[in-house]
Design a protein around this motif. Structure first.
Motif, PDB file in Angstrom:
ATOM      1  N   LEU A  87       0.742  -1.123  -0.043  1.00 60.14           N
ATOM      2  CA  LEU A  87       0.037   0.019  -0.015  1.00 60.14           C
ATOM      3  C   LEU A  87       1.019   1.459   0.108  1.00 60.14           C
ATOM      4  CD1 LEU A  87      -2.697  -1.187   2.649  1.00 60.14           C
ATOM      5  CD2 LEU A  87      -3.014  -1.126   0.210  1.00 60.14           C
ATOM      6  N   ASN A  88       2.062   1.183   0.489  1.00 56.45           N
ATOM      7  CA  ASN A  88       2.929   2.426   1.011  1.00 56.45           C
ATOM      8  C   ASN A  88       2.694   2.469   2.427  1.00 56.45           C
ATOM      9  OD1 ASN A  88       1.485   4.810   1.534  1.00 56.45           O
ATOM     10  ND2 ASN A  88       0.929   4.953  -0.698  1.00 56.45           N
ATOM     11  N   ILE A  89       3.802   3.292   3.153  1.00 52.27           N
ATOM     12  CA  ILE A  89       3.738   3.374   4.549  1.00 52.27           C
ATOM     13  C   ILE A  89       2.653   4.147   5.042  1.00 52.27           C
ATOM     14  CG2 ILE A  89       5.595   5.160   4.641  1.00 52.27           C
ATOM     15  CD1 ILE A  89       4.620   2.438   7.241  1.00 52.27           C
ATOM     16  N   ALA A  92      -0.699   2.428   4.962  1.00 52.89           N
ATOM     17  CA  ALA A  92      -0.771   1.323   5.854  1.00 52.89           C
ATOM     18  C   ALA A  92      -0.870   1.963   7.093  1.00 52.89           C
ATOM     19  CB  ALA A  92       0.342   0.545   5.741  1.00 52.89           C
ATOM     20  N   SER A  93      -0.372   2.924   7.425  1.00 56.00           N
ATOM     21  CA  SER A  93      -0.324   3.779   8.902  1.00 56.00           C
ATOM     22  C   SER A  93      -1.809   4.162   8.997  1.00 56.00           C
ATOM     23  CB  SER A  93       0.443   4.976   9.029  1.00 56.00           C
ATOM     24  OG  SER A  93       1.846   4.611   8.853  1.00 56.00           O
ATOM     25  N   HIS A  94      -2.305   4.592   8.101  1.00 54.73           N
ATOM     26  CA  HIS A  94      -3.952   4.862   8.128  1.00 54.73           C
ATOM     27  C   HIS A  94      -4.747   3.567   8.434  1.00 54.73           C
ATOM     28  CE1 HIS A  94      -3.590   9.260   6.247  1.00 54.73           C
ATOM     29  NE2 HIS A  94      -2.989   9.137   7.442  1.00 54.73           N
ATOM     30  N   LEU A  95      -4.514   2.683   7.745  1.00 57.17           N
ATOM     31  CA  LEU A  95      -5.254   1.387   7.771  1.00 57.17           C
ATOM     32  C   LEU A  95      -4.995   0.916   9.374  1.00 57.17           C
ATOM     33  CD1 LEU A  95      -6.808  -1.006   6.642  1.00 57.17           C
ATOM     34  CD2 LEU A  95      -4.542  -2.052   5.981  1.00 57.17           C
ATOM     35  N   ALA A  96      -3.850   0.841   9.933  1.00 58.49           N
ATOM     36  CA  ALA A  96      -3.711   0.463  11.277  1.00 58.49           C
ATOM     37  C   ALA A  96      -4.628   1.414  12.217  1.00 58.49           C
ATOM     38  CB  ALA A  96      -2.207   0.628  11.764  1.00 58.49           C
ATOM     39  N   SER A 193       9.961  -2.576   0.323  1.00 64.57           N
ATOM     40  CA  SER A 193       9.801  -1.347  -0.395  1.00 64.57           C
ATOM     41  C   SER A 193      10.663  -0.114   0.090  1.00 64.57           C
ATOM     42  CB  SER A 193       8.215  -0.971  -0.312  1.00 64.57           C
ATOM     43  OG  SER A 193       7.848  -0.926   1.003  1.00 64.57           O
ATOM     44  N   PHE A 194      11.119  -0.451   1.335  1.00 66.62           N
ATOM     45  CA  PHE A 194      12.024   0.632   1.894  1.00 66.62           C
ATOM     46  C   PHE A 194      13.746   0.562   1.148  1.00 66.62           C
ATOM     47  CE2 PHE A 194      10.210   2.364   6.005  1.00 66.62           C
ATOM     48  CZ  PHE A 194       8.771   2.239   5.500  1.00 66.62           C
ATOM     49  N   LYS A 195      14.067   1.632   0.947  1.00 63.41           N
ATOM     50  CA  LYS A 195      15.172   1.680   0.101  1.00 63.41           C
ATOM     51  C   LYS A 195      16.339   1.048   0.147  1.00 63.41           C
ATOM     52  CE  LYS A 195      17.828   4.936  -2.495  1.00 63.41           C
ATOM     53  NZ  LYS A 195      18.256   6.611  -2.884  1.00 63.41           N
TER      54      LYS A 195
END
Length: 209
Positions: A87-89, A92-96, A193-195
């Motif tokens: 989703l992207n971070i 995902a934070s908003h989902l949590a 997904s993190f660099k």
């Protein structure tokens, strides 16, 4: 600046009755879930010393978290590493956050959200408060509960995957963690997904090709 109950009192004066504070922890780490908490405080039973979790020692956070759990309606939820990568971070934070709100015993009619953005799928009215964990007692309580819970998860994962230092760096990109990534490789709990993680996987693929 210490958090107070002014945002909650203003919302109550506007007619809100079930007011919760919501915060998340774990946007920045390279490993582990992102964790959110929603807390509805009883105005007559607010533990003393609530503050932004980052300003408290681990011992103080643990003590306050136990007190919060004893007197407040609390819900904790997570978004997994797989969801973060998909989703992207931020999403995902908003989902949590939305999951934490949905898990409360009583549905709130207003959520005070730490930050400058409201989750798109917020199940109730919301108000974003920049630096809310340092301004609102309800959000401060949520920050304490969320961090205490996520830290415990990372300490447990550190025992399953020794060498990365997760029991002290909590999955953040500390020097020892980055070195372990190079030497030990990527675990299932790393965010691909993190660099820094992505780069190591790309290097491994290039070598194998």
């Amino acid at each position: 600046m210490m958090p107070d109950f002014s945002f909650e009192n203003a919302a109550r004066a506007e007619g809100a009755r079930m007011i919760v504070g919501v915060d998340e922890v774990g946007r920045g780490p390279l490993a582990g879930p992102v964790t959110a908490a929603a807390v509805r405080l009883d105005p007559a039973r607010i533990p003393e010393g609530l503050n932004d979790s980052k300003k408290l020692t681990a011992g103080r956070r643990a003590l306050l978290a136990a007190q919060i759990m004893a007197v407040a309606d609390v819900s904790i939820a997570h978004a997994s590493v797989e969801e973060i990568d998909r989703l992207n971070i931020l999403a995902a934070s908003h989902l949590a956050m939305c999951r934490a709100i949905a898990g409360l015993d009583v549905a709130p009619d207003l959520a005070l959200i730490d930050g400058n953005l409201l989750p798109r799928d917020l199940p109730c009215a919301g108000r974003a408060i920049i630096k809310g964990d340092a301004r609102s007692l309800s959000i401060a309580a949520a920050s304490i509960v969320a961090k205490t819970c996520r830290d415990a998860i990372m300490v447990d994962l550190a025992q399953q995957h020794p060498g990365y230092g997760w029991h002290t760096n909590m999955g953040y990109g500390a020097k020892a963690h980055l070195l372990a990534l190079q030497n030990l490789g990527v675990t299932p709990h790393h965010r691909r997904s993190f660099k820094p993680v992505h780069n190591i996987l790309y290097q491994e693929k290039s070598i194998s090709d």
